[in-house]
Motif scaffolding. Structure first.
Motif, PDB file in Angstrom:
ATOM      1  N   UNK A 144       0.837  -1.212   0.000  1.00 14.74           N
ATOM      2  CA  UNK A 144       0.000   0.000   0.000  1.00 14.74           C
ATOM      3  C   UNK A 144       0.869   1.258   0.000  1.00 14.74           C
ATOM      4  N   UNK A 145       1.930   1.235  -0.788  1.00 13.02           N
ATOM      5  CA  UNK A 145       2.797   2.406  -0.893  1.00 13.02           C
ATOM      6  C   UNK A 145       2.168   3.393  -1.875  1.00 13.02           C
ATOM      7  N   UNK A 146       1.890   4.596  -1.402  1.00  9.65           N
ATOM      8  CA  UNK A 146       1.293   5.618  -2.252  1.00  9.65           C
ATOM      9  C   UNK A 146       2.378   6.203  -3.154  1.00  9.65           C
ATOM     10  N   UNK A 147       2.251   5.940  -4.450  1.00 11.41           N
ATOM     11  CA  UNK A 147       3.239   6.423  -5.411  1.00 11.41           C
ATOM     12  C   UNK A 147       2.885   7.817  -5.930  1.00 11.41           C
ATOM     13  N   UNK A 148       1.605   8.035  -6.223  1.00  8.18           N
ATOM     14  CA  UNK A 148       1.159   9.327  -6.738  1.00  8.18           C
ATOM     15  C   UNK A 148      -0.253   9.603  -6.240  1.00  8.18           C
ATOM     16  N   UNK A 149      -0.525  10.872  -6.002  1.00  9.55           N
ATOM     17  CA  UNK A 149      -1.874  11.308  -5.656  1.00  9.55           C
ATOM     18  C   UNK A 149      -2.144  12.625  -6.372  1.00  9.55           C
ATOM     19  N   UNK A 150      -3.171  12.645  -7.202  1.00 14.14           N
ATOM     20  CA  UNK A 150      -3.541  13.841  -7.954  1.00 14.14           C
ATOM     21  C   UNK A 150      -4.982  14.180  -7.615  1.00 14.14           C
ATOM     22  N   UNK A 151      -5.224  15.401  -7.170  1.00 15.11           N
ATOM     23  CA  UNK A 151      -6.567  15.839  -6.799  1.00 15.11           C
ATOM     24  C   UNK A 151      -6.908  17.133  -7.537  1.00 15.11           C
TER      25      UNK A 151
END
Length: 695
Positions: free
Chosen positions: A525-532
């Motif tokens: 569950x490693x967050x690589x990218x988050x775009x909002x």
């Protein structure tokens, strides 16, 4: 380094130049790819495809069909229209028809000029442009060379030419791909093999010092059979396509499914390990990396074909030190010798080692040594290998900084859930992968992979992994997207994996780098990218794995799942939704019961002939709008309710839509026939209806 000839625009204006007809490369190493060859060319945007049998009376530019290749050409003046060619080889030349000026219907007006404003790309990267403000003002030019490139790595490539302005006219004729030289040595009249020395266990045959060069080549003969490969609990085999085997130079890699029809040497795949081998008849090398105490390298000695003899002249280095030479019998092998021991070494320290085999081009008569690599065997003494599964570590893009810091672990990230969020597993049809990825699951694990993950900690027990440059594209609808993966832990006793990725959403690119020394243990569950904060609508995200810059520590991209912030929008996801009333009688919208299903009469066979062209559902001439699913034999839809026999679909693929949406087909011609599949009723009920409107 690529040696490219590009006709480029001048700063501040168009290059005012005229291109003359150019000679067309020909010979056994060149393949002509006509514009009408739909198996290699695809077209995006508004194009016309013409020939003597199917001309364009309304077009201003009128090539002479007798002077264009195969009497065909493709024409566009649409800004942004492009043509893409898939080819295999080390070079490419592209030829157009450049129309000369034509008289205007107004006698007082100057002649009409056909301007050129094109850009080019190789393997998705920009590769120059051509801009001619006056076009070919001196008259029609056939075989106009608009692009050429050489020095590509031997393999599969893509070329794209794009028309950059509505005032530009692009008339594509054909391309010529340059293939790497086949394994056909020059005619043999005399032969000699330099004396061979070896510090490893190799096989060699050479004339004594002072022996005169024979006037005729000696007769071919076979070396004595090699000892069988060792076996045991700690003995491991590396096939030629293993990521622990790195090939450098113009190698060809062939399998029973993808043989080389043009090669002179044709080994029996049933006698090779895992039905594959790699062949090199030019300058190059192969590097085998392993951890253990011994190494045994096996190849194939190619037998004589007709009067052509093949020689073997290889050198070895082990952990950077000279490790001897190998040579075939002076006259080459009389017939193919399989599982030929090329090199062996035992009694090594239990540590990481590298063996490099180099094809030596030192024959005094200039003949080419032919290296056919099959497999290697080593004793690991129970130690795991520090090599990722889906490809070898690539050469660094810059100087290696000399050592990595100790590994460290980032925290696992919480995964959003609930209304407004949609989880897309890595197997979702909304995620499209290029050719380099490995698709791994609990049902289909990767026994040869160095990385191993706990499937119970993965979404749906699956993941995709990539340890060489490559990408995956995510289609989604909503206002945001989050990409989750796994940070692979360090192998014991050594072997660190790095993470160096980019994510482009609607053309805006962000980058990601994991811990500088990699992770010490697997981090899920490693967050690589988050775009909002994206505009509400459909978007495209492309995640790309980059070169880490460290030869032995590649960037390893392990993709587990994606979470979409939907904003209430439907997704272009799994297409075949559960039909209303599945398992119970289906009803119409007005509440009535549907009549029993029945089959329409069989359609007449699709028309064929020189004037008809088939467009597959994946053709760039078909544009889709809505929540379509793209499904094929290679990328089936496991969660779809409808299941079709791919052998009965054209090119084993189809698009499916169960919500409102459209498909637009761009074509030039006088007739159109559109074919689909009528889905049958499911067992136990569940009927699919078809209501379409065509305009």
């Amino acid at each position: 380094m690529l040696n490219a000839l590009l006709f480029a625009s001048l700063l501040g204006g168009f290059a005012r130049a005229q291109l003359a007809p150019s000679p067309v490369p020909s010979g056994p190493n060149f393949e002509l790819l006509d514009n009408a060859n739909s198996s290699v060319w695809s077209f995006d945007g508004q194009w016309g495809h013409f020939s003597a049998a199917s001309p364009c009376p309304s077009c201003l530019a009128q090539p002479d069909p007798a002077q264009v290749q195969d009497g065909t050409w493709s024409d566009t003046s649409t800004e942004g229209a492009s043509a893409t060619l898939v080819f295999t080889g080390v070079g490419l030349s592209v030829f157009n028809f450049c129309p000369g000026p034509i008289a205007s219907s107004d006698p007082a007006a100057p002649p009409i000029l056909f301007r050129s404003n094109f850009s080019f790309a190789i393997d998705g990267k920009p590769h120059g442009a051509l801009q001619l403000a006056d076009g070919c003002a001196g008259g029609d030019v056939y075989n106009q060379l608009v692009f050429t490139v050489s020095g590509l790595t031997n393999g599969r490539h893509t070329f794209t030419i794009t028309n950059n302005a509505s005032s530009s006219d692009l008339l594509l004729d054909f391309a010529v791909a340059e293939r790497a030289p086949k394994s056909v040595p020059p005619p043999v009249t005399t032969i000699t093999v330099p004396p061979i020395t070896s510090t490893g266990t190799t096989t060699s045959t050479a004339p004594p010092a002072g022996t005169p060069t024979p006037a005729r080549p000696p007769a071919a003969s076979n070396p004595p059979p090699s000892s069988p490969p060792p076996i045991g609990a700690t003995i491991h085999t590396l096939d030629n396509i293993s990521p622990q085997v790195v090939l450098q130079g113009p190698w060809g890699t062939f399998t029973a499914k993808t043989p080389c029809p043009d090669c002179l040497v044709k080994p029996d795949f049933a006698q090779t390990f895992d039905d594959s081998y790699s062949e090199l008849s030019g300058e190059g090398s192969a590097t085998i990396s392993w951890t253990g105490t011994s190494i045994f390298l096996y190849g194939i000695c190619p037998g004589t074909v007709g009067t052509a003899q093949f020689v073997q002249s290889f050198s070895f280095s082990l952990d950077g030190a000279d490790a001897g030479r190998h040579a075939s019998p002076a006259g080459g092998c009389a017939k193919n010798v399989y599982r030929q021991l090329l090199f062996s070494k035992t009694g090594l320290s239990l540590s990481a080692h590298k063996l490099v085999i180099t094809n030596v081009q030192d024959d005094v008569f200039g003949r080419t040594s032919d290296l056919l690599l099959d497999f290697a065997v080593f004793d690991s003494a129970g130690v795991s290998e520090p090599v990722p599964p889906s490809g070898p570590a690539l050469p660094p893009s810059g100087p290696v900084s000399g050592g990595l810091p100790p590994p460290s672990n980032p925290p696992s990230s919480p995964v959003p859930s609930g209304a407004g969020f949609l989880l897309l597993d890595d197997t979702s049809p909304q995620i499209v992968y290029d050719d380099n990825w490995g698709a791994i699951s609990q049902k289909a694990p990767c026994a040869k992979c160095a990385t191993h993950f706990d499937f119970s900690k993965l979404s749906h027990g699956t993941y995709h992994e990539l340890s060489k440059p490559g990408s995956a594209t995510i289609q989604f609808a909503g206002t945001g997207v989050s990409v989750y993966g796994v940070c692979p832990g360090t192998l014991s006793p050594s072997g660190q994996f790095l993470q160096k990725f980019t994510l482009a959403v609607d053309g805006q690119t962000d980058s990601f780098a994991g811990p500088k020394g990699g992770c010490s243990v697997n981090v899920y569950n490693q967050l690589l990218f988050e775009v909002t904060g994206l505009p509400k609508g459909q978007h495209t995200a492309t995640i790309r794995n980059l070169d880490s810059g460290f030869t032995n520590n590649p960037s390893d991209l392990v993709l587990d799942f994606v979470v979409v912030t939907t904003g209430g929008l439907s997704q272009p996801a799994t297409p075949a939704l559960q039909p209303s009333g599945s398992g119970t009688p289906s009803t119409s919208e007005s509440g009535g019961t549907l009549p029993p299903p029945s089959n329409p009469p069989a359609s007449p066979a699709a028309p064929t002939g020189a004037n008809f062209r088939k467009l597959d559902d994946t053709s760039p001439q078909i544009a889709y709008d809505g929540a379509w699913g793209v499904i094929s034999k290679d990328a089936p839809c496991a969660s779809c309710v409808t299941k079709f026999d791919f052998s009965q679909t054209f090119k084993e693929s189809y698009h499916e839509l169960t919500t409102a949406g459209t498909a637009t087909i761009a074509f030039a011609g006088t007739e159109l026939y559109l074919y689909g599949v009528c889905p049958g009723t499911l067992d136990g009920g569940g009927q699919f209806l078809q209501v379409c409107r065509i305009c």
